[in-house]
Design an enzyme around this catalytic site. Structure first.
Site, PDB file in Angstrom:
ATOM      1  N   LYS A 173       2.362   2.529  -4.849  1.00 18.43           N
ATOM      2  CA  LYS A 173       3.073   1.619  -6.299  1.00 18.43           C
ATOM      3  C   LYS A 173       2.487   2.146  -7.456  1.00 18.43           C
ATOM      4  O   LYS A 173       2.844   2.524  -8.656  1.00 18.43           O
ATOM      5  CB  LYS A 173       3.429   0.427  -6.232  1.00 18.43           C
ATOM      6  CG  LYS A 173       4.014  -0.121  -4.911  1.00 18.43           C
ATOM      7  CD  LYS A 173       4.178  -1.426  -4.929  1.00 18.43           C
ATOM      8  CE  LYS A 173       3.168  -2.412  -4.588  1.00 18.43           C
ATOM      9  NZ  LYS A 173       2.371  -2.082  -3.177  1.00 18.43           N
ATOM     10  N   GLY A 202      -4.274  -4.280  -4.360  1.00 15.35           N
ATOM     11  CA  GLY A 202      -5.250  -3.595  -4.521  1.00 15.35           C
ATOM     12  C   GLY A 202      -4.621  -2.288  -5.013  1.00 15.35           C
ATOM     13  O   GLY A 202      -4.134  -1.607  -4.106  1.00 15.35           O
ATOM     14  N   HIS A 203      -4.627  -1.940  -6.405  1.00  9.38           N
ATOM     15  CA  HIS A 203      -3.659  -0.890  -6.806  1.00  9.38           C
ATOM     16  C   HIS A 203      -4.653   0.163  -7.280  1.00  9.38           C
ATOM     17  O   HIS A 203      -5.283  -0.132  -8.204  1.00  9.38           O
ATOM     18  CB  HIS A 203      -2.706  -1.365  -8.015  1.00  9.38           C
ATOM     19  CG  HIS A 203      -1.658  -2.550  -7.521  1.00  9.38           C
ATOM     20  ND1 HIS A 203      -1.093  -3.141  -8.449  1.00  9.38           N
ATOM     21  CD2 HIS A 203      -1.323  -2.556  -6.283  1.00  9.38           C
ATOM     22  CE1 HIS A 203      -0.246  -3.852  -7.271  1.00  9.38           C
ATOM     23  NE2 HIS A 203      -0.430  -3.403  -6.175  1.00  9.38           N
ATOM     24  N   GLN A 229       2.317  -5.826  -3.235  1.00  8.30           N
ATOM     25  CA  GLN A 229       2.514  -6.023  -1.615  1.00  8.30           C
ATOM     26  C   GLN A 229       3.851  -5.129  -1.387  1.00  8.30           C
ATOM     27  O   GLN A 229       4.186  -4.260  -2.298  1.00  8.30           O
ATOM     28  CB  GLN A 229       2.613  -7.552  -1.459  1.00  8.30           C
ATOM     29  CG  GLN A 229       1.356  -8.193  -1.173  1.00  8.30           C
ATOM     30  CD  GLN A 229       0.960  -8.620  -2.348  1.00  8.30           C
ATOM     31  OE1 GLN A 229       1.574  -9.224  -3.130  1.00  8.30           O
ATOM     32  NE2 GLN A 229      -0.375  -8.584  -2.961  1.00  8.30           N
ATOM     33  N   ASP A 232       0.868  -1.215   0.063  1.00  5.03           N
ATOM     34  CA  ASP A 232       0.156   0.020   0.005  1.00  5.03           C
ATOM     35  C   ASP A 232       0.644   1.240   0.007  1.00  5.03           C
ATOM     36  O   ASP A 232       0.364   2.298   0.501  1.00  5.03           O
ATOM     37  CB  ASP A 232      -0.995   0.015   1.079  1.00  5.03           C
ATOM     38  CG  ASP A 232      -1.771  -1.196   1.344  1.00  5.03           C
ATOM     39  OD1 ASP A 232      -2.331  -1.639   0.330  1.00  5.03           O
ATOM     40  OD2 ASP A 232      -1.955  -1.604   2.714  1.00  5.03           O
TER      41      ASP A 232
HETATM   42  P1  IMP Z   1      -2.197 -12.910   1.802  1.00 12.59           P
HETATM   43  O1  IMP Z   1      -1.263 -11.943   0.553  1.00 12.59           O
HETATM   44  O2  IMP Z   1      -3.779 -12.479   1.378  1.00 12.59           O
HETATM   45  O3  IMP Z   1      -1.964 -14.211   2.051  1.00 12.59           O
HETATM   46  O4  IMP Z   1      -2.061 -11.968   3.168  1.00 12.59           O
HETATM   47  C1  IMP Z   1      -1.011 -12.035   3.986  1.00 12.59           C
HETATM   48  C2  IMP Z   1      -0.504 -10.656   4.755  1.00 12.59           C
HETATM   49  O5  IMP Z   1      -0.185  -9.953   3.546  1.00 12.59           O
HETATM   50  C3  IMP Z   1      -1.475  -9.979   5.107  1.00 12.59           C
HETATM   51  O6  IMP Z   1      -1.215  -9.373   6.402  1.00 12.59           O
HETATM   52  C4  IMP Z   1      -2.232  -8.927   4.292  1.00 12.59           C
HETATM   53  O7  IMP Z   1      -2.883  -7.929   4.915  1.00 12.59           O
HETATM   54  C5  IMP Z   1      -1.131  -8.653   3.640  1.00 12.59           C
HETATM   55  N1  IMP Z   1      -1.354  -8.026   2.124  1.00 12.59           N
HETATM   56  C6  IMP Z   1      -1.551  -8.952   0.962  1.00 12.59           C
HETATM   57  N2  IMP Z   1      -1.768  -8.387   0.016  1.00 12.59           N
HETATM   58  C7  IMP Z   1      -1.477  -7.048   0.313  1.00 12.59           C
HETATM   59  C8  IMP Z   1      -1.435  -5.563  -0.306  1.00 12.59           C
HETATM   60  O8  IMP Z   1      -1.721  -5.710  -1.604  1.00 12.59           O
HETATM   61  N3  IMP Z   1      -1.243  -4.372   0.459  1.00 12.59           N
HETATM   62  C9  IMP Z   1      -1.125  -4.809   1.808  1.00 12.59           C
HETATM   63  N4  IMP Z   1      -0.952  -5.893   2.423  1.00 12.59           N
HETATM   64  C10 IMP Z   1      -1.382  -7.011   1.704  1.00 12.59           C
END
Ligand code: IMP
Length: 420
Positions: free
Chosen positions: A16, A40-41, A218, A13
């Site tokens: 990017k 979520g971009h 991420q 977040d």
């Molecule tokens: P997962 O990727 O859904 O397995 O989540 C694992 C961890 O990564 C959690 O803490 C999510 O909140 C975090 N996470 C996954 N995708 C994003 C993103 O796009 N932005 C921020 N945090 C993310």
């Protein structure tokens, strides 16, 4: 050929997509190489807001082709819904998105395993996005996963899906299995024209004039190995992941831009040394609209953490930094930057890797004078208030990487470069 990587350097977040969009005007290809629709971009341009989950952010430029590399996992149904929604908003996506045939599939089974795991874990719940990302990647590693190219072979697909359920010791009725196969078959009818070989396209199909922009999802502190394990995502979120996630060797990347916010945020569980639990944190959350674009969860807020930031800069071998959301800090009297951690009475500038250690560190702060002015229309460094210039200089010095781009608002136009 020129190639640039835009990579998130904290816990995701970092805005990017805005930087990809800013740099993407001349890109022939914008390429995702890891993650899935957990991302979520968000891009705001001309007063219109777009949110992308699986589709690379370059899609707003009509001459750009968006590629999804083998390191990404795709939920075919969610992907097609995203395509449909973007087309409904007026974008022409025809022949502009291509998915590597090797990309892994996220199946309904993975989403329910993700939900179950989150319920089962008590003390060390991860707080995932529940999109099935972790289970999909772990099945690929266990060699029981399914990939995009399997969709072309219905008999093989059926056998692999049955074996996958057996591997997880989950009974599935013949009717449900049939329904899932039918849904995949129908998705394949639409998806087939999107499927390609991204490796050969990038390595053989480019010439000296081709511009490639790699788009990370991420952030590096969520990297499976170098992030704050186990509170991480399940993909590799580092410069090196470009090679494994596209087949285009990382050695060929010309320019790596690491994206940081002017403060820190995190969603989900896990240690966060500079987290704020006070009114300043609430103020930043409200001003910065810090709510997850995939899950809507309020983001945790903290001061800029230069220990974590310089660790991230090291492991990603950054050429420069893009600093976003500087405008959000306007009006805060004093700003803090964490310059070291104190752990067991000792000072360290290392990012500690065990969650129990990172939970216990005390940030050592340096205080900076804030600024009151609205800076959302300042489009050069010297137009910023002196205190904001000083804040930028301090970050560059502490992270030991020059700042090349600054963002002072959500819109594409509220961005400027700093020449070195
Ligand atoms: P997962 O990727 O859904 O397995 O989540 C694992 C961890 O990564 C959690 O803490 C999510 O909140 C975090 N996470 C996954 N995708 C994003 C993103 O796009 N932005 C921020 N945090 C993310």
């Amino acid at each position: 050929m020129s190639s640039t990587l835009v990579i998130g350097c904290m816990w995701g977040d970092e805005a990017k997509a805005k930087i990809v969009d800013y740099l993407g005007g001349n890109a022939h290809f914008v390429v995702r190489f890891q993650g899935g629709n957990n991302a979520g971009h968000t891009i705001v341009t001309g007063g219109k807001k777009y949110v992308f989950h699986s589709i690379p952010s370059g899609i707003l430029y009509p001459k750009t082709t968006c590629l999804i590399g083998s390191g990404v996992v795709i939920d075919p149904i969610a992907f097609l819904e995203e395509v449909k929604a973007l087309e409904a908003s007026g974008l022409n996506l025809e022949k502009r998105i291509l998915i590597d045939k090797r990309a892994g599939l996220v199946l309904p089974l993975h989403k329910s395993l993700d939900e179950d795991n989150e319920l089962r874990l008590k003390g060390s719940k991860i707080g995932t996005t529940k999109r099935g990302i972790g289970p999909a990647y772990s099945d690929l590693t266990a060699r029981v996963g399914l990939r995009i190219m399997d969709l072309a072979y219905p008999e093989y697909l059926k056998q692999r899906l049955e074996e996958l359920y057996a591997y997880h010791k989950i009974q599935i009725s013949a009717t449900l299995l049939k329904q899932q196969l039918l849904a995949l078959e129908q998705a394949y009818e639409v998806l087939a024209p999107y499927i390609t070989d991204v490796e050969s396209l990038l390595n053989l199909g480019c010439n000296k004039d081709t511009n490639i922009l790699f788009e990370g999802a991420q952030g590096a502190l969520l990297d499976l190995n170098y992030g704050s394990y186990p509170y991480v995502t399940s993909s590799r979120v580092m410069t090196d992941a470009v090679g494994t996630g596209t087949g285009f060797s990382t050695r060929k990347i010309d320019n790596v831009v690491g994206v940081y916010k002017a403060y820190c945020t995190r969603v989900g569980e896990g240690p966060f040394p500079t987290e704020l639990f006070d009114a300043t944190g609430d103020r930043i959350r409200t001003t910065g609209h810090e709510f997850g674009s995939t899950t809507g969860r309020p983001r945790r807020i903290g001061w800029f953490d230069a220990v974590a930031a310089s660790y991230s800069a090291r492991i990603n071998d950054l050429d420069s930094m893009a600093l976003t959301c500087l405008d959000v800090l306007s009006g805060i009297e004093e700003l803090e930057i964490c310059t070291a951690y104190e752990y067991m009475g000792e000072k360290t500038d290392l990012f500690l890797s065990h969650p129990m250690e990172l939970e216990q560190v005390k940030p050592v702060y340096q205080t900076f004078t804030g600024w009151d002015e609205d800076i959302s229309s300042c489009l050069s460094k010297n137009k910023l208030p002196k205190a904001a210039q000083h804040y930028l200089d301090a970050i560059a010095e502490l992270v030991k990487v020059p700042i090349s781009i600054v963002s002072v608002g959500k819109d594409r136009s509220q961005t400027f470069c700093i020449e070195s």
